[in-house]
Design a protein around this motif. Structure first.
Motif, PDB file in Angstrom:
ATOM      1  N   GLN A 573      -0.347  35.763 -43.391  1.00 46.07           N
ATOM      2  CA  GLN A 573      -1.597  35.017 -43.463  1.00 46.07           C
ATOM      3  C   GLN A 573      -1.263  33.566 -43.795  1.00 46.07           C
ATOM      4  O   GLN A 573      -0.651  33.285 -44.833  1.00 46.07           O
ATOM      5  CB  GLN A 573      -2.542  35.606 -44.506  1.00 46.07           C
ATOM      6  CG  GLN A 573      -2.951  37.045 -44.188  1.00 46.07           C
ATOM      7  CD  GLN A 573      -3.998  37.569 -45.131  1.00 46.07           C
ATOM      8  OE1 GLN A 573      -5.149  37.175 -45.075  1.00 46.07           O
ATOM      9  NE2 GLN A 573      -3.601  38.486 -46.005  1.00 46.07           N
ATOM     10  N   ASN A 575      -2.286  29.330 -44.097  1.00 45.10           N
ATOM     11  CA  ASN A 575      -3.353  28.460 -44.563  1.00 45.10           C
ATOM     12  C   ASN A 575      -2.928  27.016 -44.330  1.00 45.10           C
ATOM     13  O   ASN A 575      -1.842  26.606 -44.766  1.00 45.10           O
ATOM     14  CB  ASN A 575      -3.634  28.712 -46.052  1.00 45.10           C
ATOM     15  CG  ASN A 575      -4.847  27.949 -46.531  1.00 45.10           C
ATOM     16  OD1 ASN A 575      -5.775  27.721 -45.768  1.00 45.10           O
ATOM     17  ND2 ASN A 575      -4.834  27.556 -47.788  1.00 45.10           N
ATOM     18  N   GLY A 592      -7.957  25.429 -42.418  1.00 47.36           N
ATOM     19  CA  GLY A 592      -8.261  26.756 -41.882  1.00 47.36           C
ATOM     20  C   GLY A 592      -7.245  27.787 -42.298  1.00 47.36           C
ATOM     21  O   GLY A 592      -6.263  27.497 -42.990  1.00 47.36           O
ATOM     22  N   THR A 593      -7.501  29.016 -41.867  1.00 50.86           N
ATOM     23  CA  THR A 593      -6.620  30.137 -42.159  1.00 50.86           C
ATOM     24  C   THR A 593      -6.296  30.884 -40.871  1.00 50.86           C
ATOM     25  O   THR A 593      -7.060  30.837 -39.900  1.00 50.86           O
ATOM     26  CB  THR A 593      -7.265  31.111 -43.159  1.00 50.86           C
ATOM     27  OG1 THR A 593      -8.474  31.640 -42.585  1.00 50.86           O
ATOM     28  CG2 THR A 593      -7.578  30.416 -44.466  1.00 50.86           C
ATOM     29  N   LEU A 594      -5.149  31.564 -40.907  1.00 52.91           N
ATOM     30  CA  LEU A 594      -4.721  32.392 -39.780  1.00 52.91           C
ATOM     31  C   LEU A 594      -4.263  33.734 -40.318  1.00 52.91           C
ATOM     32  O   LEU A 594      -3.384  33.800 -41.174  1.00 52.91           O
ATOM     33  CB  LEU A 594      -3.579  31.726 -39.010  1.00 52.91           C
ATOM     34  CG  LEU A 594      -2.863  32.589 -37.962  1.00 52.91           C
ATOM     35  CD1 LEU A 594      -3.817  32.955 -36.839  1.00 52.91           C
ATOM     36  CD2 LEU A 594      -1.631  31.875 -37.415  1.00 52.91           C
ATOM     37  N   ASN A 595      -4.854  34.811 -39.806  1.00 47.71           N
ATOM     38  CA  ASN A 595      -4.454  36.170 -40.168  1.00 47.71           C
ATOM     39  C   ASN A 595      -3.711  36.771 -38.979  1.00 47.71           C
ATOM     40  O   ASN A 595      -4.302  37.071 -37.946  1.00 47.71           O
ATOM     41  CB  ASN A 595      -5.682  37.024 -40.510  1.00 47.71           C
ATOM     42  CG  ASN A 595      -5.295  38.377 -41.075  1.00 47.71           C
ATOM     43  OD1 ASN A 595      -4.220  38.900 -40.802  1.00 47.71           O
ATOM     44  ND2 ASN A 595      -6.163  38.964 -41.881  1.00 47.71           N
ATOM     45  N   ALA A 604      -7.954  33.165 -36.266  1.00 46.67           N
ATOM     46  CA  ALA A 604      -7.887  31.823 -36.838  1.00 46.67           C
ATOM     47  C   ALA A 604      -9.295  31.407 -37.237  1.00 46.67           C
ATOM     48  O   ALA A 604     -10.203  31.382 -36.403  1.00 46.67           O
ATOM     49  CB  ALA A 604      -7.298  30.838 -35.837  1.00 46.67           C
ATOM     50  N   ASP A 605      -9.493  31.104 -38.521  1.00 46.45           N
ATOM     51  CA  ASP A 605     -10.778  30.645 -39.044  1.00 46.45           C
ATOM     52  C   ASP A 605     -10.600  29.165 -39.385  1.00 46.45           C
ATOM     53  O   ASP A 605      -9.931  28.818 -40.370  1.00 46.45           O
ATOM     54  CB  ASP A 605     -11.151  31.459 -40.278  1.00 46.45           C
ATOM     55  CG  ASP A 605     -12.587  31.225 -40.701  1.00 46.45           C
ATOM     56  OD1 ASP A 605     -13.202  30.252 -40.219  1.00 46.45           O
ATOM     57  OD2 ASP A 605     -13.108  32.008 -41.521  1.00 46.45           O
ATOM     58  N   LEU A 606     -11.213  28.267 -38.591  1.00 45.42           N
ATOM     59  CA  LEU A 606     -10.855  26.858 -38.613  1.00 45.42           C
ATOM     60  C   LEU A 606     -12.057  25.965 -38.902  1.00 45.42           C
ATOM     61  O   LEU A 606     -13.206  26.304 -38.587  1.00 45.42           O
ATOM     62  CB  LEU A 606     -10.243  26.449 -37.268  1.00 45.42           C
ATOM     63  CG  LEU A 606      -9.066  27.283 -36.754  1.00 45.42           C
ATOM     64  CD1 LEU A 606      -8.728  26.871 -35.345  1.00 45.42           C
ATOM     65  CD2 LEU A 606      -7.865  27.137 -37.671  1.00 45.42           C
ATOM     66  N   LYS A 646     -14.148  30.540 -35.181  1.00 51.44           N
ATOM     67  CA  LYS A 646     -13.359  31.745 -35.386  1.00 51.44           C
ATOM     68  C   LYS A 646     -12.793  32.154 -34.038  1.00 51.44           C
ATOM     69  O   LYS A 646     -13.543  32.434 -33.103  1.00 51.44           O
ATOM     70  CB  LYS A 646     -14.213  32.864 -35.972  1.00 51.44           C
ATOM     71  CG  LYS A 646     -14.647  32.595 -37.411  1.00 51.44           C
ATOM     72  CD  LYS A 646     -15.381  33.786 -38.010  1.00 51.44           C
ATOM     73  CE  LYS A 646     -15.734  33.515 -39.467  1.00 51.44           C
ATOM     74  NZ  LYS A 646     -16.426  34.672 -40.096  1.00 51.44           N
TER      75      LYS A 646
END
Length: 837
Positions: A573, A575, A592-595, A604-606, A646
């Motif tokens: 994960q 960030n 953002g974050t990347l799982n 990717a939540d950006l 997303k």
């Protein structure tokens, strides 16, 4: 003299002929009797079936002895229900002394077995297969016949395969080409002389195979003391291929099995010793050759049982030995060391004063292991290496070439078990430094090369401090400073994690080249028939905290500059914090974050913020968003946006558009829309030449993307041609449904019948024409939107009825007022309206 020779030859011939004649006579006289006696004794003593094709008394094969010969004999093993033979032989001889046979003494003094096999094993319950003799329960015979007795003084095996399997996991398989045991018995001892030529086919233990196809020759004297139950091995030389080993000592068999043996190597070389290794290990080193001899000597003392093993002590070493690979002109020379092994107590292994040189560059090392059950390792190494020579001597399949210089000093102390867990790794101690200069190499599965690598790696316990590590990977360059935490465990054990806390700088970073499966840059890909996919994978064993500073980055059409930010990664994960970059005349902010825990379903939540970015560059960078309806060639302006998105994608960076979601608060200033076909088609309705080049001061709206559809709320575009309101949707499969509201005064004179029902009063004296744009981006139509006006009329009908009544009341009041007022000047006539109803 001549007469003497003639007489001697004549008498000798007569003696031999007489002996042959006597032997033949004895065979004829005693054959049936001996066969009968032997069969009778066999029936008494054997408890398993025996099959024989023929039994005869002969003397030709065993002359001057007479032999009872069994042809094609097979003796079944003693395991219940089994038909497997314990012994098979083409011929089995039992020989008798000629004089004793004449005197009626039937004593077998020799046994010879030829061309067969002996199988000794135990079943799953541990029962041996060689218990073939039964106790003698028959009553004493009253006949005068004397029984056959065994007084063996020799046993001989010729071309006999011997197979011994103490359990299902172990097999000893050898061929006794010639094995002769001479026996001398007395009341106190049994003396045996063994003279053998063996071929060890293999020794199998578990899945490993040892001693495959090895010739062994030996001559030894054994003395077994019946009173002391002790076997003494006189000094014996055993030859295995070209090696010689000396063995001597005693083996006590009762009441306990005790060893007191010593052994030493003679004329031993490293290749010959390596050839005794298991096949799986030997194949890895068999290509290497060596010069020089090694030495070893040792002892084995103590009890042998299921619970105990003897104490083994071994001293070994070598001097001035050279190793080399015959395919390369590289040699490790001047090798010497002293070693010791002992399994006494907890067990120890040590190699001291290990020295050698490669291309006249010296190295030194020492190794010590204590406690074999819970190994504690002490390792010290220092050396200076030419990388090209090192890889020529030890080729690696994954590397095409390597060159450069390495300087390494390393000291390690600790339990190997402590390296297997992050919680105990700190109990070990690692110190040293690795220095790299001008290192170049290329991986076989990549098109680019790593060049100019240099830097220092300082070892401290389980961590490595990286200082000044820089170089190039294809068209990219990098500089890295920081810490690799848990690095020793990561390199030693496949399940261990690696944590990196560092700063990363690059003047140019080509992600197209680095992420592609083959490592080709974007320029090279244009020359290939088929572009290879990207492969984006994040290892679950990698954790990062990386401060980035990148001057230029290339990824497809995305070429930002001055990239700075903090990137963290743990448990697949990622960030991104406070990332900023310059692009297309403006700035971009990214968080953002990347799982990436699911390789085929990453998320990717950006949040992406554009500040005054050229709109045409954004369309170009994102490859016109995979459509041709509105391209980067048709739009201009400064784009400012705050976007939340997303994005779901796989390792090939293929986006799952079904679950793609985004919301963008957007503003475009000083915009242009050039040669946009829907606007040009408005020429049927609007008589303005500027439709091919619309300019507007500012456009603001909040766009939403979900369910593969772009949603555009109503927005007003004030252009150089007209002010138009737009709203609608557009799907990923190119379907459009837009609604336009254009002020009436912008229209050319239309067909009254066609426009009827599409004109809407806006209030305040304003009138608009409603239009629709429907179809696909490749095939669409612009038409009057009469349905929108109908819905508007239906919704406001009641309100209009009230307004209509009020209007009439107002008109009545105005008439009364006009009667009372003086006559006024008539107003000027207004210009003719295009439409009147």
């Amino acid at each position: 003299m001549r007469k003497f020779i003639v007489r001697f030859v004549l008498y000798t011939f007569i003696a031999l002929f007489s002996l042959l004649a006597v032997s033949a006579t004895l065979v004829y006289v005693y054959q049936d009797k001996l066969i009968g006696l032997f069969v009778e004794e066999a029936n008494k003593k054997l408890r398993t079936p025996v099959s024989v094709s023929k039994i005869e008394l002969t003397f030709w094969d065993t002359f001057p002895r007479v032999a009872l010969t069994f042809h094609d004999i097979s003796v079944t093993e003693s395991i219940k229900g089994s038909q497997t033979p314990l012994l098979k032989a083409k011929k089995l001889y039992f020989t008798f002394g000629l004089l004793k046979l004449i005197n009626g003494q039937y004593e077998i003094n020799r046994v010879v077995a030829e061309e067969g096999e002996i199988n000794i094993r135990k079943d799953a319950d541990g029962n041996p297969n060689y218990l073939i003799l039964a106790p003698d329960t028959t009553a004493p015979t009253t006949t005068q016949a004397k029984p056959i007795k065994f007084h063996l003084n020799q046993i001989k095996l010729d071309a006999m395969l011997v197979r011994y399997s103490p359990d299902s996991s172990q097999t000893f398989d050898l061929l006794a080409r010639q094995l002769k045991a001479s026996l001398h018995l007395d009341s106190a001892a049994v003396r045996t002389t063994l003279d053998g030529k063996l071929l060890v086919n293999r020794i199998k233990s578990g899945q490993e195979i040892f001693f495959q196809e090895k010739n062994i020759n030996f001559l030894t004297e054994l003395v077994f003391d019946k009173i002391q139950n002790q076997l003494t091995i006189q000094p014996t030389d055993i030859q295995i291929e070209k090696m010689e080993f000396g063995v001597r000592g005693t083996v006590t068999t009762a009441p306990k099995t005790l060893l007191d043996l010593s052994f030493e190597g003679k004329n031993t070389t490293i290749p010959s010793l390596l050839s005794l290794l298991p096949k799986s290990l030997y194949q890895k080193v068999s290509a290497y050759q060596s010069e020089g001899e090694i030495y070893f000597e040792g002892t084995a003392k103590g009890e042998v049982s299921k619970k105990k093993q003897p104490a083994i002590s071994l001293d070994f070493g070598c001097k001035n030995v050279a190793f080399y690979h015959p395919d390369f002109k590289k040699r490790i020379e001047k090798v010497g060391f002293k070693g010791h092994f002992s399994n006494a107590g907890e067990g120890t292994f040590a190699m001291r004063e290990l020295r050698g040189s490669l291309d006249d560059k010296l190295f030194e090392a020492s190794v010590a292991v204590r406690n074999f059950k819970d190994p504690f390792l002490e390792l010290s190494f220092s050396g200076d290496f030419d990388v090209e020579s090192l890889f020529q001597l030890f080729p690696q399949k994954a590397i095409d070439f390597a060159r450069g210089h390495l300087d390494l000093t390393l000291d390690f102390k600790g339990r190997l078990a402590d390296l297997k867990s992050v919680s105990t790794i700190s109990n070990t101690q690692t110190d040293g430094e690795l220095s790299i200069q001008n290192l170049d190499f290329k991986l076989k599965n990549k098109a680019y090369e790593f060049t100019g690598l240099e830097g220092n790696f300082i070892f401290n316990k389980n961590d490595i401090a990286v200082s000044g590590f820089q170089g190039r990977a294809g068209g990219s360059d990098f500089a890295l400073d920081g810490y690799f935490k848990n690095s020793i465990a990561f390199f030693l054990f496949p399940h261990a994690d690696l944590r990196l806390d560092a700063s990363f700088k690059s003047r140019n970073l080509d992600l197209d080249e680095l992420l592609s499966a083959s490592g080709q840059s974007a320029e090279n890909k244009e020359n290939t028939a088929k572009e290879e996919p990207y492969k984006f994978v994040i290892s679950p064993k990698l954790a990062l905290r990386l401060q980035c500073d990148i001057d230029n980055l290339a990824f497809r059409q995305f070429h930002p500059k001055k990239i700075t930010g903090l990137f963290t990664l743990a448990s697949q994960q990622a960030n991104a914090e406070t990332f900023s970059m310059q692009l297309a005349g403006g700035k971009i902010g990214l968080t953002g974050t990347l799982n990436a825990q699911k390789q085929d379903d990453m998320l990717a939540d950006l949040r992406i913020q554009f500040q005054k970015i050229d709109a045409d560059s954004v369309f170009y960078l994102f490859e016109d968003f995979n459509q041709k309806f509105l391209t980067h060639k048709q739009i201009r302006g400064k784009l400012t946006t705050d976007t939340r998105a997303k994005v779901y994608f796989n390792e090939k960076l293929e986006i799952d558009t079904r679950r793609l979601w985004a919301e963008a608060v957007t503003s475009i200033a000083n915009g242009q829309l050039n040669n946009f076909e829907p606007m040009q088609q408005l020429s049927k309705f609007i008589d303005r030449e500027e439709l091919s080049n619309l300019r507007f001061a500012e456009l603001k709206n909040t766009f939403r993307l979900e369910n593969q559809t772009l949603y555009i709320p109503e927005m007003e575009i004030k252009s150089n041609v007209f002010a138009v309101s737009v709203m609608g949707t557009q799907t990923f499969d190119k379907k459009m449904d837009y609604k336009l509201k254009v002020p009436l005064n912008n229209f050319a004179r239309p067909d009254r019948d066609a426009a009827f029902g599409a004109i809407r009063e806006e209030g305040g004296g304003k009138t608009s024409v409603m239009l629709t744009v429907k179809g696909t981006t490749d095939d669409f139509k612009i038409a009057y939107d009469k349905q929108a006006v109908k819905e508007k009329i239906k919704q406001s009908w009641k309100q209009e009825k009230e307004e209509f009544k009020n209007l009439f009341r107002k008109q009545d009041r105005e008439k009364e007022e006009k009667k009372a007022e003086p006559a006024a000047k008539k107003p000027a006539k207004k210009p003719t309206e295009y439409f009147d109803f």
